[in-house]
Design an enzyme around this catalytic site. Structure first.
Site, mmCIF file in Angstrom:
data_model
loop_
_atom_site.group_PDB
_atom_site.id
_atom_site.type_symbol
_atom_site.label_atom_id
_atom_site.label_comp_id
_atom_site.label_asym_id
_atom_site.label_seq_id
_atom_site.Cartn_x
_atom_site.Cartn_y
_atom_site.Cartn_z
ATOM 1 N N GLY A 56 -32.109 38.308 6.519
ATOM 2 C CA GLY A 56 -33.058 37.409 5.878
ATOM 3 C C GLY A 56 -32.352 36.151 5.434
ATOM 4 O O GLY A 56 -31.126 36.120 5.364
ATOM 5 N N CYS A 83 -26.988 42.649 7.894
ATOM 6 C CA CYS A 83 -26.737 41.331 7.309
ATOM 7 C C CYS A 83 -27.278 41.261 5.873
ATOM 8 O O CYS A 83 -26.736 41.923 4.991
ATOM 9 C CB CYS A 83 -27.311 40.248 8.222
ATOM 10 N N TYR A 84 -28.357 40.519 5.626
ATOM 11 C CA TYR A 84 -28.919 40.499 4.274
ATOM 12 C C TYR A 84 -29.238 41.926 3.827
ATOM 13 O O TYR A 84 -29.050 42.281 2.663
ATOM 14 C CB TYR A 84 -30.203 39.657 4.261
ATOM 15 N N HIS A 170 -25.241 41.206 13.493
ATOM 16 C CA HIS A 170 -26.550 41.566 14.054
ATOM 17 C C HIS A 170 -26.404 42.401 15.333
ATOM 18 O O HIS A 170 -26.117 41.831 16.397
ATOM 19 C CB HIS A 170 -27.353 40.298 14.363
ATOM 20 N N GLU A 172 -28.738 43.718 17.004
ATOM 21 C CA GLU A 172 -29.941 43.605 17.831
ATOM 22 C C GLU A 172 -29.891 42.455 18.831
ATOM 23 O O GLU A 172 -30.712 42.390 19.735
ATOM 24 C CB GLU A 172 -31.191 43.487 16.932
ATOM 25 N N ASP A 228 -50.621 37.026 29.826
ATOM 26 C CA ASP A 228 -50.864 37.501 28.458
ATOM 27 C C ASP A 228 -52.360 37.662 28.167
ATOM 28 O O ASP A 228 -52.798 38.707 27.678
ATOM 29 C CB ASP A 228 -50.266 36.529 27.428
ATOM 30 N N LYS A 367 -42.488 39.023 26.579
ATOM 31 C CA LYS A 367 -43.126 38.854 27.889
ATOM 32 C C LYS A 367 -42.861 40.015 28.855
ATOM 33 O O LYS A 367 -43.770 40.502 29.517
ATOM 34 C CB LYS A 367 -42.597 37.565 28.514
#
Ligand code: XMP
Length: 511
Positions: A56, A83-84, A170, A172, A228, A367
């Site tokens: 964050g 992280c945060y 991170h 991710e 989409d 996507k």
């Protein structure tokens, strides 16, 4: 109803929160994202096998920094703070977080020390993505540091008896080496997940959810021809059947022959679609407008106006279905802590007082996930593999003033580029390829005469999720053929250039 193993993601405002969820989906793990202010009882009601606290933008030492209900850390399931999230975890369990040290942003090398369940099987040294100003300077009692940066900052911590884990970096993002393995260690090794979820479950859960919220109301859907909105429509069609009324608005900003092709595809899918030709209205409102954000706002607003007019003709229409996907949401800056990069027309262009409620079933997906979903629900490859096309259409590729004539010029050039890429067998492997028309005139020579005409840019990029992109190295002969044909066949163009910028620092579209 989804009844899978669950990981809770507590969102503290990171740009990467959805990416965590996406990584978990790739591991066949179902996750639920909850806002940081969720209380412990609500969190417990999801029976999570593990909890991830996201990064964050705040500093935990700010007086009004966001925090989480500390009871969540005592639920008994493993908790991973990123992280945060790690700083918050440390602070809430008695550690000290220091502000004002040397911030670390970008790729950083870390060294792993000692045995760690979270870092099991990870090489001793690797590069990770750091993005923090604060760091944990004093570990809470019971925690051990398991890795650190070369600058001596603690990069990961754990208290395996309380099943609390923290990563300063991170895992991710793709820029962190072995990030996926670390997340796998957490969800499979530590939380005990088995990976019992897949996109087909998502379809069932989402269809059931739509049926429940929409009831017997009618839904209006703005079809754009893109994957989409088409996937959204087929999905909602499954949920509410005949109560879905699709509207295809031709805003006059489509590519060559596109409106006709798109309408015939929809008919083949059995969707109930009304064709509305509003191209003159759009062109009239866009006349003389050159500012990119104004173009986007005008198109977004008019689009909604046209829908509302159409919806007004349908008895009981209460919902507007849109094919918004996650990159549209984040780039429009609707999440706390993220800046506006461009106002995507299906998000930022919405008027505040809309008469229709919004239905956005793909809002959390990327996507490639939407494409995978399209295959699961049996849509033809022709639609699934269609390159993404922006809501505001050629307006954001026709720089400067938008006129019918300039649009036609762009359409012709674009069709040639597409045709040459297809002939060379390259088109299907490219994420997006298109032409941009520049309001810049340059001198040329044709036959014996001087020309003074506009220029066309060739843009082709590879991407996985449109959040980053790499320009495509196209064979010189293909480029040469394309450039010659455009100059010869398209009136008003005497120069073709190629865009060789990736994203970042550029964006995919020029406006
Ligand atoms: P940028 O140019 O921001 O584009 O790098 C990222 C992706 O989004 C598409 N795009 C849009 N899609 N409405 C959309 O539905 C919009 O207003 C819009 N603007 C850009 C773009 O084509 C690329 O795939």
């Amino acid at each position: 109803m989804i009844n899978n193993e669950n990981i809770l993601i507590i969102n503290c405002g990171s740009q990467f929160t959805q990416l965590i969820a996406r990584r978990l989906r790739e591991m066949k793990i179902h996750s639920v994202i909850l806002n940081w202010d969720v209380d412990c009882a609500k969190a417990a009601s999801f029976s999570p096998l593990g909890i991830i606290i996201s990064g964050g933008p705040d500093s935990v030492n700010d007086p009004d920094a966001i925090t989480i209900d500390p009871a969540i850390l005592k639920l008994g399931c493993p908790v991973l703070g990123i992280c945060y999230g790690m700083q918050l975890l440390s602070k809430l369990t008695g550690g000290v977080v220091s502000s004002g040290g040397k911030p670390e942003y970008g790729a950083t090398s870390i060294n792993i020390k000692g045995a760690s369940r979270l870092l099991k099987g990870i090489p001793e040294s690797m590069n990770v993505l750091m993005s923090h100003g604060d760091n944990v300077s004093q570990l809470p009692a019971g925690f051990l540091p398991t890795s650190s940066t070369s600058g001596g900052v603690v990069a990961s911590i754990e208290d395996s008896s309380r099943k609390l884990y923290g990563l300063q970096f991170h895992p991710e993002v793709a820029a962190t080496e072995h990030g996926t393995e670390i997340l796998r260690n957490f969800v499979f090794g530590i939380c005990g997940c088995s990976g019992d979820w897949d996109l087909a479950d998502w379809v069932d859960g989402t269809v059931a959810g739509i049926r429940e919220s929409v009831g017997n109301d009618r839904v209006v859907c703005g079809l754009s021809g893109g994957v989409d909105s088409s996937v959204s429509a087929v999905l909602v069609n499954r949920a509410v059947g005949e109560n879905l009324q699709c509207v295809f608005v031709n805003h006059g900003l489509m590519r060559k022959n596109e409106p006709e092709q798109v309408m015939s595809q929809y008919k083949a899918l059995g969707l109930n679609v009304k064709y509305v030709d509003a191209s003159e209205r759009f062109l009239a409102e866009l006349a003389g407008v050159t500012d990119p954000e104004r173009k986007r706002k005008i198109i977004g607003k008019l689009f909604i106006d046209v829908f509302e007019e159409e919806a007004g003709k349908i008895d009981g229409a209460k919902w507007l279905l849109q094919g918004t996907i996650y990159p549209d949401v984040i780039e429009s800056g609707t999440k706390k802590g993220s800046a506006v990069i461009k106002s995507h027309h299906n998000v930022g262009g919405l008027p505040e007082h809309m008469n229709l409620k919004l239905l956005e079933p793909l809002r959390d997906l990327f996507k490639d996930e939407v494409r995978a979903l399209g295959r699961i629900i049996g849509m033809p490859e022709e639609i699934i593999n269609r390159q993404p096309f922006p809501g505001p259409g050629l307006a954001v590729r026709c720089l400067g003033e938008i006129t019918k004539q300039r649009l036609d010029t762009l359409r012709e050039a674009d069709a040639i580029f597409r045709e040459e890429l297809k002939n060379a067998g390259l088109y299907a492997g490219i994420w997006q390829s298109f032409c941009v028309l520049l309001p810049v005139k340059s001198v040329g020579v044709m036959g014996d005469s001087r020309t003074y005409n506009e220029a066309v840019v060739l843009r082709a990029i590879h991407s996985q999720d449109a959040m980053t992109a790499e320009w495509v190295r196209i064979d010189y002969d293909v480029l040469d053929r394309t450039a010659k044909r455009i100059c010869n066949e398209v009136k008003g163009i005497n120069r073709v250039v190629m865009d060789v910028t990736s994203k970042p620092p550029a964006t995919i579209e020029w406006e």
